[in-house]
Design a protein around this motif. Sequence first.
Motif, PDB file in Angstrom:
ATOM      1  N   MET A   1      73.912  60.059  12.987  1.00 27.91           N
ATOM      2  CA  MET A   1      74.835  59.654  14.064  1.00 27.91           C
ATOM      3  C   MET A   1      75.846  60.764  14.319  1.00 27.91           C
ATOM      4  O   MET A   1      76.387  61.336  13.390  1.00 27.91           O
ATOM      5  CB  MET A   1      75.523  58.349  13.655  1.00 27.91           C
ATOM      6  N   ARG A   2      76.077  61.040  15.615  1.00 27.64           N
ATOM      7  CA  ARG A   2      76.978  62.153  15.911  1.00 27.64           C
ATOM      8  C   ARG A   2      78.425  61.697  15.844  1.00 27.64           C
ATOM      9  O   ARG A   2      78.716  60.510  15.912  1.00 27.64           O
ATOM     10  CB  ARG A   2      76.683  62.695  17.314  1.00 27.64           C
ATOM     11  N   ASP A   3      79.294  62.668  15.743  1.00 26.51           N
ATOM     12  CA  ASP A   3      80.710  62.342  15.659  1.00 26.51           C
ATOM     13  C   ASP A   3      81.187  61.879  17.040  1.00 26.51           C
ATOM     14  O   ASP A   3      81.125  62.622  18.015  1.00 26.51           O
ATOM     15  CB  ASP A   3      81.471  63.607  15.227  1.00 26.51           C
ATOM     16  N   PRO A   4      81.654  60.662  17.130  1.00 28.63           N
ATOM     17  CA  PRO A   4      82.041  60.152  18.446  1.00 28.63           C
ATOM     18  C   PRO A   4      83.238  60.880  19.044  1.00 28.63           C
ATOM     19  O   PRO A   4      83.465  60.822  20.244  1.00 28.63           O
ATOM     20  CB  PRO A   4      82.343  58.678  18.181  1.00 28.63           C
ATOM     21  N   ALA A   5      83.986  61.593  18.208  1.00 27.34           N
ATOM     22  CA  ALA A   5      85.187  62.242  18.723  1.00 27.34           C
ATOM     23  C   ALA A   5      84.837  63.428  19.627  1.00 27.34           C
ATOM     24  O   ALA A   5      85.518  63.691  20.607  1.00 27.34           O
ATOM     25  CB  ALA A   5      86.064  62.717  17.557  1.00 27.34           C
ATOM     26  N   THR A   6      83.752  64.128  19.329  1.00 30.28           N
ATOM     27  CA  THR A   6      83.414  65.281  20.156  1.00 30.28           C
ATOM     28  C   THR A   6      81.979  65.154  20.676  1.00 30.28           C
ATOM     29  O   THR A   6      81.070  65.790  20.165  1.00 30.28           O
ATOM     30  CB  THR A   6      83.516  66.584  19.341  1.00 30.28           C
ATOM     31  N   LYS A 205      73.442  42.053  23.066  1.00 35.06           N
ATOM     32  CA  LYS A 205      73.802  41.976  21.652  1.00 35.06           C
ATOM     33  C   LYS A 205      74.820  43.087  21.393  1.00 35.06           C
ATOM     34  O   LYS A 205      74.475  44.265  21.326  1.00 35.06           O
ATOM     35  CB  LYS A 205      72.567  42.146  20.787  1.00 35.06           C
ATOM     36  N   LEU A 206      76.067  42.696  21.274  1.00 29.64           N
ATOM     37  CA  LEU A 206      77.146  43.676  21.263  1.00 29.64           C
ATOM     38  C   LEU A 206      77.098  44.550  20.017  1.00 29.64           C
ATOM     39  O   LEU A 206      77.411  45.741  20.063  1.00 29.64           O
ATOM     40  CB  LEU A 206      78.481  42.959  21.377  1.00 29.64           C
ATOM     41  N   ASP A 207      76.679  43.979  18.882  1.00 32.47           N
ATOM     42  CA  ASP A 207      76.617  44.767  17.644  1.00 32.47           C
ATOM     43  C   ASP A 207      75.656  45.933  17.798  1.00 32.47           C
ATOM     44  O   ASP A 207      75.950  47.058  17.398  1.00 32.47           O
ATOM     45  CB  ASP A 207      76.154  43.879  16.477  1.00 32.47           C
ATOM     46  N   GLU A 208      74.501  45.628  18.383  1.00 36.34           N
ATOM     47  CA  GLU A 208      73.507  46.677  18.601  1.00 36.34           C
ATOM     48  C   GLU A 208      74.056  47.787  19.472  1.00 36.34           C
ATOM     49  O   GLU A 208      73.861  48.965  19.204  1.00 36.34           O
ATOM     50  CB  GLU A 208      72.308  46.091  19.358  1.00 36.34           C
ATOM     51  N   VAL A 209      74.693  47.381  20.542  1.00 32.27           N
ATOM     52  CA  VAL A 209      75.211  48.359  21.493  1.00 32.27           C
ATOM     53  C   VAL A 209      76.250  49.253  20.812  1.00 32.27           C
ATOM     54  O   VAL A 209      76.252  50.469  20.982  1.00 32.27           O
ATOM     55  CB  VAL A 209      75.796  47.630  22.720  1.00 32.27           C
ATOM     56  N   LYS A 210      77.114  48.635  20.012  1.00 38.21           N
ATOM     57  CA  LYS A 210      78.134  49.415  19.315  1.00 38.21           C
ATOM     58  C   LYS A 210      77.501  50.396  18.323  1.00 38.21           C
ATOM     59  O   LYS A 210      77.986  51.497  18.118  1.00 38.21           O
ATOM     60  CB  LYS A 210      79.087  48.484  18.551  1.00 38.21           C
ATOM     61  N   ARG A 211      76.409  49.979  17.733  1.00 32.14           N
ATOM     62  CA  ARG A 211      75.785  50.783  16.714  1.00 32.14           C
ATOM     63  C   ARG A 211      74.990  51.942  17.312  1.00 32.14           C
ATOM     64  O   ARG A 211      74.955  53.037  16.763  1.00 32.14           O
ATOM     65  CB  ARG A 211      74.860  49.857  15.920  1.00 32.14           C
ATOM     66  N   LEU A 212      74.361  51.701  18.453  1.00 27.90           N
ATOM     67  CA  LEU A 212      73.339  52.610  18.956  1.00 27.90           C
ATOM     68  C   LEU A 212      73.797  53.457  20.129  1.00 27.90           C
ATOM     69  O   LEU A 212      73.373  54.607  20.266  1.00 27.90           O
ATOM     70  CB  LEU A 212      72.131  51.748  19.384  1.00 27.90           C
ATOM     71  N   CYS A 228      82.554  52.733  29.347  1.00 31.87           N
ATOM     72  CA  CYS A 228      83.388  53.039  28.203  1.00 31.87           C
ATOM     73  C   CYS A 228      82.530  53.526  27.045  1.00 31.87           C
ATOM     74  O   CYS A 228      81.310  53.543  27.118  1.00 31.87           O
ATOM     75  CB  CYS A 228      84.171  51.794  27.785  1.00 31.87           C
ATOM     76  N   ASP A 229      83.189  53.925  25.984  1.00 33.66           N
ATOM     77  CA  ASP A 229      82.493  54.284  24.763  1.00 33.66           C
ATOM     78  C   ASP A 229      82.476  53.043  23.876  1.00 33.66           C
ATOM     79  O   ASP A 229      83.529  52.625  23.378  1.00 33.66           O
ATOM     80  CB  ASP A 229      83.242  55.431  24.067  1.00 33.66           C
ATOM     81  N   PRO A 230      81.311  52.442  23.685  1.00 31.08           N
ATOM     82  CA  PRO A 230      81.284  51.154  22.987  1.00 31.08           C
ATOM     83  C   PRO A 230      81.781  51.258  21.550  1.00 31.08           C
ATOM     84  O   PRO A 230      82.239  50.269  20.982  1.00 31.08           O
ATOM     85  CB  PRO A 230      79.811  50.745  23.042  1.00 31.08           C
ATOM     86  N   ARG A 231      81.707  52.458  20.948  1.00 32.50           N
ATOM     87  CA  ARG A 231      82.129  52.574  19.553  1.00 32.50           C
ATOM     88  C   ARG A 231      83.645  52.532  19.417  1.00 32.50           C
ATOM     89  O   ARG A 231      84.176  52.336  18.344  1.00 32.50           O
ATOM     90  CB  ARG A 231      81.566  53.852  18.943  1.00 32.50           C
ATOM     91  N   ARG A 232      84.341  52.742  20.553  1.00 33.11           N
ATOM     92  CA  ARG A 232      85.795  52.654  20.521  1.00 33.11           C
ATOM     93  C   ARG A 232      86.277  51.259  20.903  1.00 33.11           C
ATOM     94  O   ARG A 232      87.475  51.007  20.963  1.00 33.11           O
ATOM     95  CB  ARG A 232      86.396  53.662  21.499  1.00 33.11           C
ATOM     96  N   GLU A 233      85.311  50.377  21.217  1.00 37.40           N
ATOM     97  CA  GLU A 233      85.695  49.018  21.589  1.00 37.40           C
ATOM     98  C   GLU A 233      85.346  48.083  20.429  1.00 37.40           C
ATOM     99  O   GLU A 233      84.547  48.428  19.565  1.00 37.40           O
ATOM    100  CB  GLU A 233      84.913  48.566  22.822  1.00 37.40           C
ATOM    101  N   THR A 234      85.918  46.904  20.478  1.00 39.74           N
ATOM    102  CA  THR A 234      85.490  45.881  19.521  1.00 39.74           C
ATOM    103  C   THR A 234      84.488  44.972  20.246  1.00 39.74           C
ATOM    104  O   THR A 234      84.436  44.958  21.485  1.00 39.74           O
ATOM    105  CB  THR A 234      86.674  45.028  19.066  1.00 39.74           C
ATOM    106  N   ALA A 235      83.711  44.243  19.451  1.00 38.91           N
ATOM    107  CA  ALA A 235      82.780  43.297  20.065  1.00 38.91           C
ATOM    108  C   ALA A 235      83.541  42.335  20.968  1.00 38.91           C
ATOM    109  O   ALA A 235      83.080  41.980  22.053  1.00 38.91           O
ATOM    110  CB  ALA A 235      82.010  42.524  18.986  1.00 38.91           C
ATOM    111  N   ALA A 236      84.722  41.953  20.536  1.00 38.35           N
ATOM    112  CA  ALA A 236      85.508  41.000  21.334  1.00 38.35           C
ATOM    113  C   ALA A 236      85.953  41.620  22.651  1.00 38.35           C
ATOM    114  O   ALA A 236      85.912  40.969  23.699  1.00 38.35           O
ATOM    115  CB  ALA A 236      86.720  40.530  20.530  1.00 38.35           C
TER     116      ALA A 236
END
Lengths: 520, 366
Positions: A1-6, A205-212, A228-236
């Motif tokens: 997994m790549r670094d989401p920051a860059t 499936k929000l978990d999948e989206v956040k993960r992938l 948006c960047d899903p990894r910066r969001e919460t499932a909620a």
Amino acid sequence: MRDPATPPRPTAPLLQAIGITKRYGTFAANDAVSLDLYPNEIHALLGENGAGKSTLVKIIYGLIQPTEGELRWMGDKIVLAGPSAARELGIGMVFQHFSLFNNLTVAENVALGLAPTENFSAISDRLAEVSRDYGLPLDPKREVWRLSVGERQRIEIVRALMQNPKLLILDEPTAVLTPQEADQLFVTLERLRGEGRALLYISHKLDEVKRLCDTATILRLGKKVSTCDPRRETAASLARMMVGAEIGEVKAASGRQPTIPRLIVRDLSLAPDDPHGTYLKNVSLEVRGGEIFGIAGVAGNGQDELFAALSGERISPTGGAVVIDGDAAGYLGINERRRLGAAFVPEERLGHGTAPRMKLSENALLTGHAASAMVHHGFVDKPAMLDLVDRATKTFDVRKAKRDPEAASLSGGNLQKFIVGREILREPGVLVVSQPTWGVDAGAAAVIRQALIDLAARGAAVLIISQDLDELAEVSDRIAVMFHGRLSDAMNAADADRETIGLLMGGSTIAPSEAADAGA
Amino acid sequence: MLVLEKRAERSALIAVASPLIAIVLTLVTIAILFALLGKDPLFALKVYFLDPLNDPYSLQEITVKATPLVLIGVGLSFCYLANAWNIGAEGQFLIGAVCGSWLAVVTHGTEAGPWVMPAMLLFGAAGGALYALIPALCRVKFGASEILVSLMLVYVAELILDYLVRGPWRDPKGMNFPTTAEFDSVATVPILIEGSRVHLGALIALIVVAGAWLLLSRTIKGFEIRLVGVASKAARFSGFSSDRLILFTFAVSGALAGMAGIIEVAGPVGHLQPGISPGYGFTAIIVAFLGRLHPVGILIAGLFLALTFIGGEMAQITLKVPLDLTKVFQGILLFYVLACDSLIAYRLRLIRTQRKVAHEVANGPA
């Protein structure tokens, strides 16, 4: 997994959708939606059912034409006359519903989808090569009906990959997979991203989206809410954007006390009526009043046959094989079982649960004519039918364009709310429901699950057949797993961990002799 | 490029307009056909379709010919709505005529009272229903194609009729013509309007249309018929048996065809003979579809198809074209009706030749 920051975002988008609008009459399925898809990226398309995801994807794949707006492919404006034009450009798609011929082999199915210029043995070789390269093992000579659902999906993916697409669209690919199969799929998808392809991943499936996924575009009511960047969001927070409000937490009703068994299945064995169906072998279960009993399993392991045997669409070999509220119901037809207080919600919304081209009021009559007061001396009571439609609409928040539209014109989630509502409003003592929230958005799913829990709290016995483990874990009191027509012992949902259930779904912990016999 | 695009909901407007579009297309095609035959197309169409409407005798004849078409067409619509394909209404029509005529033959010259005619209608209906149940039972019990069986039984029915009027039922005073004696007055369907040929059958047809409309739109049986046809799996979920429904719809359509048969024999014809039907049972298939399988639509379509029979006769006399042109006309009409029906669920859309554009983008301009 790549670094989401860059994120190493490439400079030019592969495909741009600019201001896409699709109108059906006055209704806008897509309203000025814009989307940029970059190589090296998995882009999630999120939204409730009816939010316009399918419409947008169909436009990108050339299946329908936008009313306004344009598509650009590497900067050039394009107009797609059809899916073949999209495929020529390098756009591939894996559909949620497989389009495979069961009696043909894997290679034959793949060859049917390709240009007729290549000869069959070359296709077989290339198929073997692609499936080996991508770790998607497939035997080209095997007939499709012998394969599991996960393997069938592999065919669709390999078929798409053989055209070497630059953009691959996947429509809810994990909906039919076991957790283990889904993990395998993610490895493949990450590899495809690494090769510089763009992926458009439709899911809720929000978990999948956040993960992938690297990017997510969220649609609501045909409009784009956000990218948006899903990894910066919460499932909620993602769910909030999808639904436009907080999703009501499903609350287990307190003080739900299981009472006496209201639905009993005793040693039910049944041959399938279709040559590709599954034999039911010695299935036994008991669902008590106030209890929700979940049946997990990968599709095609006998769930359809069990549903038909419970509903009375198929008659059991003995009267006592199915007992509804103390009455032997094995020989009874579906309407007689309804009169005993049972209600049924099949998996297939259009064509089984409803007649697609009939109005909702007529679809209310479809299950209501036997046990509700909708027929007097052979004449149908239109006001009573409409009254049920209105009550279901109000109680379950069914959204529709007019009071009594054709069933097929509703979105999947709204139609499902209507179907579940139609049965629950009859206050059944026993409810058998198959895939209650399959392909349904998070908002509608929460409404449906809450309704099932509330029904059980009022004393009904509820049996849920589902492939969605999260759903079963959320609502069930006890869970059993179906594999090759056999049902495992039931376990308390609180004690059942996903790993055990996942292994049972794959048939692993069934006694060795049975596993051998199932694999033969 | 023209493409068919699925509509979100079926168009109610097109559902009504589609038969009209089909009729217009048929008229254009027929006009071209007349022109190719060397006739003035406009004059020919006038002879065919307008002249009969200006002539009181022809108007009566249209009513007389429409009566069996509407009766049979309503029955067939039940079958077709339920996805059961009864193609043998012609045979059920003939057997109905035979069964009803039996009563007329055995009471001939006796003192039998006015009960004879109503009893004949019942016999005709029962005979047609039983005859239609043969293909339905073969389908349900053995999986035989009801299309083929019902069609083949048409020829059997023709031969049965032929045998009876040449053999046991032949009128001894009939100079060896293959016909029964003229029916007694108690065995004939009364004339409705004095001095015309319009008979009680026309009234029966209207009552059947009203009854069918009520059944289809207001009763659970009508719902069952419509549901089995459009969604068989949902129908099973609703607790309806498609086998039982096949038997029911075949029995009803057989009964209506059989009643049409005995009405024809005991009405306009007056005795049983071969050739009592110019193909009513087959033309009624077109009537059913042109009428959109709706009772009122079938009433209108029956009158229109009756007009083509009369117009065909007029055209034969005035224009010296063969009478078979009527069948050509009816065939073209059915073709267009079925073609236009796809417009109800789909819309036609014109899109530019994008394939070329896409191709250029993919491969660079040529």
